[in-house]
Design a protein around this motif. Sequence first.
Motif, PDB file in Angstrom:
ATOM      1  N   SER A 152       1.016 -15.182  -1.676  1.00 14.97           N
ATOM      2  CA  SER A 152       0.632 -16.560  -1.176  1.00 14.97           C
ATOM      3  C   SER A 152      -0.754 -16.449  -0.891  1.00 14.97           C
ATOM      4  N   GLU A 153      -1.264 -17.725  -0.509  1.00 14.08           N
ATOM      5  CA  GLU A 153      -2.530 -17.651  -0.017  1.00 14.08           C
ATOM      6  C   GLU A 153      -2.912 -16.995   1.320  1.00 14.08           C
ATOM      7  N   ASN A 154      -1.720 -17.142   2.197  1.00 17.09           N
ATOM      8  CA  ASN A 154      -1.978 -16.361   3.406  1.00 17.09           C
ATOM      9  C   ASN A 154      -1.766 -14.870   3.055  1.00 17.09           C
ATOM     10  N   GLN A 155      -0.961 -14.244   2.278  1.00 21.28           N
ATOM     11  CA  GLN A 155      -0.940 -12.900   1.915  1.00 21.28           C
ATOM     12  C   GLN A 155      -2.343 -12.540   1.413  1.00 21.28           C
ATOM     13  N   ALA A 156      -2.946 -13.428   0.548  1.00 28.21           N
ATOM     14  CA  ALA A 156      -4.079 -12.829  -0.024  1.00 28.21           C
ATOM     15  C   ALA A 156      -5.378 -12.872   0.938  1.00 28.21           C
ATOM     16  N   ALA A 157      -5.202 -14.029   1.733  1.00 34.80           N
ATOM     17  CA  ALA A 157      -6.120 -14.125   2.899  1.00 34.80           C
ATOM     18  C   ALA A 157      -6.185 -12.912   3.794  1.00 34.80           C
ATOM     19  N   SER A 158      -4.911 -12.287   4.089  1.00 32.53           N
ATOM     20  CA  SER A 158      -4.829 -11.288   5.139  1.00 32.53           C
ATOM     21  C   SER A 158      -5.240  -9.881   4.276  1.00 32.53           C
ATOM     22  N   PHE A 159      -4.955  -9.597   3.057  1.00 36.52           N
ATOM     23  CA  PHE A 159      -5.329  -8.794   2.417  1.00 36.52           C
ATOM     24  C   PHE A 159      -6.751  -8.371   2.324  1.00 36.52           C
TER      25      PHE A 159
END
Length: 149
Positions: free
Chosen positions: A49-56
Amino acid sequence: MYVVPKGLQLTLAIIKPHVVKAPHALQGVNKAILDHGFTVVASKTISLSENQAASFYIEHKDRFFYQRLVNFMASGPVEVKILAKEDAIKEWRQLLGPTKVFRTIFSDPESLRGEYGLTDTRNAVHGSDSEESARKEIQFFFPEATNLF
């Protein structure tokens, strides 16, 4: 439970969306991994998700390319792998080639980024840059792999 032969170092590999979408490119990257003596400890295909990519990629939050990278990494499936080999981090990053794809095409055309990279964001593959990063990144994608550390 994952098993790693003694004395081998671990690193995380991410095969990026444009490579996963191209069967010949994905096959080429996976073949290179095996041909260069890496053991694949674990592998899975996921969609971030965009949130997961942003977190990574949070460490790059203040960089000009951050949002473009997040959007790209959330644009389609990625393949994530735990790789093991003696000196795996250095060996994997050497196989990847430099991050700057346009230079890499000329300086290291046989590297994975030289062969499959399109731009600096779409540079085909990711690799951990230190043991600390490898541990953190592996746990991000493989939280069940706590026995490896």
